[in-house]
Design a protein around this motif. Structure first.
Motif, PDB file in Angstrom:
ATOM      1  N   ARG A  21      73.607  59.212 -39.831  1.00 46.17           N
ATOM      2  CA  ARG A  21      74.162  59.736 -38.575  1.00 46.17           C
ATOM      3  C   ARG A  21      74.523  61.213 -38.703  1.00 46.17           C
ATOM      4  O   ARG A  21      74.274  62.027 -37.793  1.00 46.17           O
ATOM      5  N   ALA A  22      75.122  61.588 -39.831  1.00 46.87           N
ATOM      6  CA  ALA A  22      75.481  63.001 -40.043  1.00 46.87           C
ATOM      7  C   ALA A  22      74.233  63.867 -40.135  1.00 46.87           C
ATOM      8  O   ALA A  22      74.185  64.981 -39.594  1.00 46.87           O
ATOM      9  N   ILE A  23      73.206  63.367 -40.804  1.00 43.21           N
ATOM     10  CA  ILE A  23      71.947  64.106 -40.935  1.00 43.21           C
ATOM     11  C   ILE A  23      71.334  64.366 -39.563  1.00 43.21           C
ATOM     12  O   ILE A  23      70.868  65.480 -39.269  1.00 43.21           O
ATOM     13  N   ALA A  24      71.319  63.360 -38.715  1.00 41.09           N
ATOM     14  CA  ALA A  24      70.740  63.515 -37.372  1.00 41.09           C
ATOM     15  C   ALA A  24      71.484  64.574 -36.570  1.00 41.09           C
ATOM     16  O   ALA A  24      70.871  65.329 -35.801  1.00 41.09           O
ATOM     17  N   GLU A  25      72.792  64.668 -36.757  1.00 35.33           N
ATOM     18  CA  GLU A  25      73.570  65.668 -36.032  1.00 35.33           C
ATOM     19  C   GLU A  25      73.319  67.073 -36.569  1.00 35.33           C
ATOM     20  O   GLU A  25      73.280  68.053 -35.812  1.00 35.33           O
ATOM     21  N   MET A  26      73.130  67.206 -37.875  1.00 33.90           N
ATOM     22  CA  MET A  26      72.907  68.525 -38.481  1.00 33.90           C
ATOM     23  C   MET A  26      71.472  69.011 -38.328  1.00 33.90           C
ATOM     24  O   MET A  26      71.204  70.214 -38.405  1.00 33.90           O
ATOM     25  N   TYR A  27      70.547  68.092 -38.111  1.00 33.54           N
ATOM     26  CA  TYR A  27      69.115  68.411 -38.150  1.00 33.54           C
ATOM     27  C   TYR A  27      68.699  69.569 -37.240  1.00 33.54           C
ATOM     28  O   TYR A  27      67.935  70.446 -37.664  1.00 33.54           O
ATOM     29  N   PRO A  28      69.149  69.673 -35.988  1.00 32.04           N
ATOM     30  CA  PRO A  28      68.635  70.746 -35.120  1.00 32.04           C
ATOM     31  C   PRO A  28      69.102  72.148 -35.492  1.00 32.04           C
ATOM     32  O   PRO A  28      68.524  73.129 -35.004  1.00 32.04           O
ATOM     33  N   LEU A  29      70.131  72.284 -36.328  1.00 35.54           N
ATOM     34  CA  LEU A  29      70.729  73.590 -36.584  1.00 35.54           C
ATOM     35  C   LEU A  29      69.828  74.440 -37.474  1.00 35.54           C
ATOM     36  O   LEU A  29      69.209  73.957 -38.417  1.00 35.54           O
ATOM     37  N   CYS A  30      69.787  75.736 -37.181  1.00 40.49           N
ATOM     38  CA  CYS A  30      69.001  76.678 -37.976  1.00 40.49           C
ATOM     39  C   CYS A  30      69.895  77.282 -39.047  1.00 40.49           C
ATOM     40  O   CYS A  30      70.713  78.172 -38.775  1.00 40.49           O
ATOM     41  N   ARG A  31      69.740  76.798 -40.265  1.00 33.94           N
ATOM     42  CA  ARG A  31      70.526  77.313 -41.392  1.00 33.94           C
ATOM     43  C   ARG A  31      69.709  78.342 -42.169  1.00 33.94           C
ATOM     44  O   ARG A  31      68.486  78.354 -42.135  1.00 33.94           O
ATOM     45  N   SER A  32      70.415  79.177 -42.899  1.00 34.07           N
ATOM     46  CA  SER A  32      69.791  80.098 -43.833  1.00 34.07           C
ATOM     47  C   SER A  32      70.807  80.356 -44.943  1.00 34.07           C
ATOM     48  O   SER A  32      71.805  79.641 -45.052  1.00 34.07           O
ATOM     49  N   VAL A  45      80.422  68.770 -41.510  1.00 31.98           N
ATOM     50  CA  VAL A  45      80.900  68.233 -42.791  1.00 31.98           C
ATOM     51  C   VAL A  45      82.412  68.042 -42.767  1.00 31.98           C
ATOM     52  O   VAL A  45      82.944  67.050 -43.289  1.00 31.98           O
ATOM     53  N   GLU A  46      83.118  68.987 -42.127  1.00 31.73           N
ATOM     54  CA  GLU A  46      84.587  68.904 -42.101  1.00 31.73           C
ATOM     55  C   GLU A  46      85.104  67.722 -41.289  1.00 31.73           C
ATOM     56  O   GLU A  46      86.273  67.360 -41.419  1.00 31.73           O
ATOM     57  N   ARG A  47      84.264  67.121 -40.474  1.00 28.43           N
ATOM     58  CA  ARG A  47      84.685  65.904 -39.801  1.00 28.43           C
ATOM     59  C   ARG A  47      84.646  64.702 -40.748  1.00 28.43           C
ATOM     60  O   ARG A  47      85.202  63.647 -40.453  1.00 28.43           O
ATOM     61  N   ILE A  48      83.976  64.889 -41.882  1.00 27.52           N
ATOM     62  CA  ILE A  48      83.928  63.843 -42.912  1.00 27.52           C
ATOM     63  C   ILE A  48      84.989  64.090 -43.972  1.00 27.52           C
ATOM     64  O   ILE A  48      85.676  63.161 -44.408  1.00 27.52           O
ATOM     65  N   VAL A  49      85.147  65.344 -44.382  1.00 27.55           N
ATOM     66  CA  VAL A  49      86.074  65.661 -45.472  1.00 27.55           C
ATOM     67  C   VAL A  49      86.606  67.081 -45.271  1.00 27.55           C
ATOM     68  O   VAL A  49      85.860  67.970 -44.843  1.00 27.55           O
ATOM     69  N   PRO A  50      87.899  67.331 -45.529  1.00 24.87           N
ATOM     70  CA  PRO A  50      88.431  68.692 -45.394  1.00 24.87           C
ATOM     71  C   PRO A  50      87.784  69.645 -46.409  1.00 24.87           C
ATOM     72  O   PRO A  50      87.465  69.242 -47.532  1.00 24.87           O
ATOM     73  N   ASN A 197      67.631  69.921 -47.283  1.00 19.65           N
ATOM     74  CA  ASN A 197      68.554  69.190 -48.117  1.00 19.65           C
ATOM     75  C   ASN A 197      69.702  68.606 -47.293  1.00 19.65           C
ATOM     76  O   ASN A 197      70.829  68.544 -47.751  1.00 19.65           O
ATOM     77  N   LEU A 198      69.414  68.191 -46.057  1.00 16.21           N
ATOM     78  CA  LEU A 198      70.478  67.531 -45.304  1.00 16.21           C
ATOM     79  C   LEU A 198      70.934  66.259 -46.000  1.00 16.21           C
ATOM     80  O   LEU A 198      72.103  65.874 -45.904  1.00 16.21           O
ATOM     81  N   SER A 199      70.026  65.604 -46.729  1.00 13.87           N
ATOM     82  CA  SER A 199      70.428  64.408 -47.470  1.00 13.87           C
ATOM     83  C   SER A 199      71.459  64.752 -48.544  1.00 13.87           C
ATOM     84  O   SER A 199      72.403  63.991 -48.780  1.00 13.87           O
ATOM     85  N   GLY A 200      71.294  65.905 -49.193  1.00 15.35           N
ATOM     86  CA  GLY A 200      72.255  66.323 -50.211  1.00 15.35           C
ATOM     87  C   GLY A 200      73.591  66.710 -49.617  1.00 15.35           C
ATOM     88  O   GLY A 200      74.653  66.395 -50.176  1.00 15.35           O
ATOM     89  N   ILE A 201      73.563  67.402 -48.466  1.00 17.48           N
ATOM     90  CA  ILE A 201      74.814  67.804 -47.815  1.00 17.48           C
ATOM     91  C   ILE A 201      75.606  66.581 -47.381  1.00 17.48           C
ATOM     92  O   ILE A 201      76.808  66.461 -47.651  1.00 17.48           O
ATOM     93  N   GLY A 203      75.281  63.493 -48.474  1.00 17.64           N
ATOM     94  CA  GLY A 203      75.680  62.724 -49.653  1.00 17.64           C
ATOM     95  C   GLY A 203      76.883  63.320 -50.349  1.00 17.64           C
ATOM     96  O   GLY A 203      77.817  62.605 -50.740  1.00 17.64           O
ATOM     97  N   ALA A 204      76.887  64.646 -50.509  1.00 23.40           N
ATOM     98  CA  ALA A 204      78.021  65.301 -51.166  1.00 23.40           C
ATOM     99  C   ALA A 204      79.296  65.165 -50.347  1.00 23.40           C
ATOM    100  O   ALA A 204      80.396  65.018 -50.895  1.00 23.40           O
ATOM    101  N   ALA A 205      79.165  65.218 -49.018  1.00 21.44           N
ATOM    102  CA  ALA A 205      80.346  65.074 -48.157  1.00 21.44           C
ATOM    103  C   ALA A 205      80.976  63.693 -48.312  1.00 21.44           C
ATOM    104  O   ALA A 205      82.207  63.554 -48.435  1.00 21.44           O
ATOM    105  N   LEU A 206      80.144  62.653 -48.307  1.00 21.61           N
ATOM    106  CA  LEU A 206      80.667  61.299 -48.439  1.00 21.61           C
ATOM    107  C   LEU A 206      81.215  61.051 -49.839  1.00 21.61           C
ATOM    108  O   LEU A 206      82.228  60.361 -50.012  1.00 21.61           O
ATOM    109  N   LEU A 207      80.572  61.628 -50.846  1.00 22.61           N
ATOM    110  CA  LEU A 207      81.101  61.541 -52.205  1.00 22.61           C
ATOM    111  C   LEU A 207      82.468  62.200 -52.294  1.00 22.61           C
ATOM    112  O   LEU A 207      83.412  61.647 -52.878  1.00 22.61           O
TER     113      LEU A 207
END
Length: 459
Positions: A21-32, A45-50, A197-201, A203-207
């Protein structure tokens, strides 16, 4: 165990679904490597962990590098003579080469072609390309669309800012009971690429959330930052902490269907390497272990010779190890919740093993201490085999020589490290063993440079 819920099958399944669910929400954003796309991703991410956020100004030195100018893009397109947009950033953010300079020109196809990127071998996929450290511009498109382009002219627009600003990274810091530090790093710099690497982001947030709910021995720092320049910035700003780092992981590419892959640290025999390999051998029917090489993700920086931290890397596929890598085909169809669940479960177990690992010394080593009168051994003798916990007690007492750590004890005994840790805790409470302080981590190259007084050992 430090993270029992995430290490359990049910807890990992719940986390895998939440990660999707978090990945789907982050997917459209253009990161660099810089910019508002990263900040908006960290908002999610901050909605998952401070998080503690850090804004590092353009021009800030990070060893041999400098923080680049900040890049933000609003829109970009290539339009034909009728005004039809044959390439449009709004359709997919991979259409623009990352860090392209602002541009508004009319040109022929011949002039445009050197700035176009496509994949003849995958004609329906858009490639991912960047130009972070050289001023240039470009567009990426499906090769089928490229082949249909006429001679022009074309109007080319890139509405972007490349100006002094900041590099943004964030970390979740969870204080531990001891002086050591554990580190997890994941890169935040890729645009709409799901496994990398949305899967890594996610995953790290939930960890990080699970670590915050626990009582760790180490102080854990889970860092979200851009690849290469982000880890270099973090290292250069935290050199005073490095000698206390007991272990850690670079994480990414957690959601595809490849087997879990552990990449060793530069030393190949660090406590992290041994912990990861022990956990994976006991928890996964299919996994791979690869030796360190100075190519890949941020383990390159953490394992550089004058830093040389005990940091390994956990992924499924490796970098460039699956066809969709760095293309528009690395989309939401590539990752699956069950694969994310398995990755998170392995991460939880490895982090737990790193956290509990320590060396012990037997304070009553002349013969076996009498465990029964301390309530640590069964009162009824004559049984064919003692209980597993009692076996673990005996192994810990036997190997608590100040040289073996808990991972070594688990490997030699064939017992789960969680059981060895439970036995060690019981023996510590009984005053029979004590933890040996770990020496400060000083890389061999740095020690050599310091002893020879050659240059700046930290650069």
């Amino acid at each position: 165990m430090l993270l029992p819920r995430l290490a359990s099958d049910a807890g990992a399944r719940e986390a895998g679904a939440e990660a999707c669910r978090a990945i789907a929400e982050m997917y459209p954003l253009c990161r660099s490597i810089t910019g508002d796309g990263v900040r908006r991703t960290l908002d999610i991410v901050e909605r998952i962990v401070p998080l503690d956020r850090h804004e590092v100004p353009t021009g800030t030195a990070a060893f041999d590098w400098q923080v680049p100018r900040e890049w933000n893009i609003r829109e970009a397109w290539i339009a034909d003579r009728t005004g039809h947009r044959v390439v449009d950033f709004r359709a997919h953010n991979l259409h623009v080469v990352g860090y392209s300079v602002p541009l508004h020109r009319t040109m022929s196809l011949e002039e445009l072609q050197p700035h176009l990127h496509s994949l003849p071998e995958y004609p329906d996929w858009i490639p991912y390309r960047t130009t972070y450290y050289r001023e240039d511009w470009g567009f990426c498109l499906r090769h089928r669309d490229r082949e249909r382009l006429g001679t022009g002219p074309y109007e080319v627009m890139i509405d972007a800012d490349l100006a002094p600003g900041h590099l943004t990274y964030a970390e979740c810091v969870v204080a531990g009971s001891g002086p050591g530090i554990g580190l997890v790093y994941t890169h935040t710099c890729h645009p709409s690429l799901v496994n990398d690497n949305l899967s890594g982001i996610a995953g790290a947030a939930l960890l990080a959330r699970e670590v915050r709910a626990s009582r760790p021995r180490l102080t854990w720092r889970i860092v979200f930052g851009p690849g290469t320049i982000g880890s270099l910035v973090w290292l250069s700003r935290n050199e005073s902490l490095l000698e206390r780092i007991a272990g850690g992981l670079v994480v990414g590419l957690l959601g595809d269907d490849a087997a879990l892959t552990y990449k060793r640290s530069r030393s190949s025999v660090s406590a992290t390497d041994r912990a990861a390999e022990h956990v994976l051998a006991g928890a996964s029917a299919s996994y791979r272990v690869t030796d360190f090489e100075p190519y890949g993700y941020d383990e390159r920086q953490f394992c550089s010779p004058a830093i040389d931290l005990p940091i390994g890397r956990i992924t499924r596929s490796t970098n460039a190890g699956y066809p969709q890598y760095h293309t528009s085909a690395d989309d939401l169809s590539v990752v699956r919740p069950e694969q994310l669940a398995g990755s998170l479960q392995a991460l939880a177990r490895i982090v737990s093993a790193i956290d509990c690992n320590r060396r012990l010394v037997n304070l009553s080593g002349k013969g076996e201490p009498q465990l029964g009168r301390r309530g640590l051994y069964g009162a009824t003798g004559g049984k064919n085999t003692p209980a597993q916990f009692e076996i673990a007690l005996l192994w810990v007492l036997s190997l608590a020589d100040g040289a073996h750590d808990l991972v070594a004890m688990a490997k030699q005994s064939g017992l789960a490290i969680e059981l060895v840790d439970q036995a060690a805790e019981a023996l510590e409470k009984a005053g029979l063993v004590a933890t040996v302080p770990e020496p400060a981590h000083v890389p061999a190259l740095r020690a050599t440079l310091q002893s020879a007084h050659v240059g700046d050992a930290g650069r």
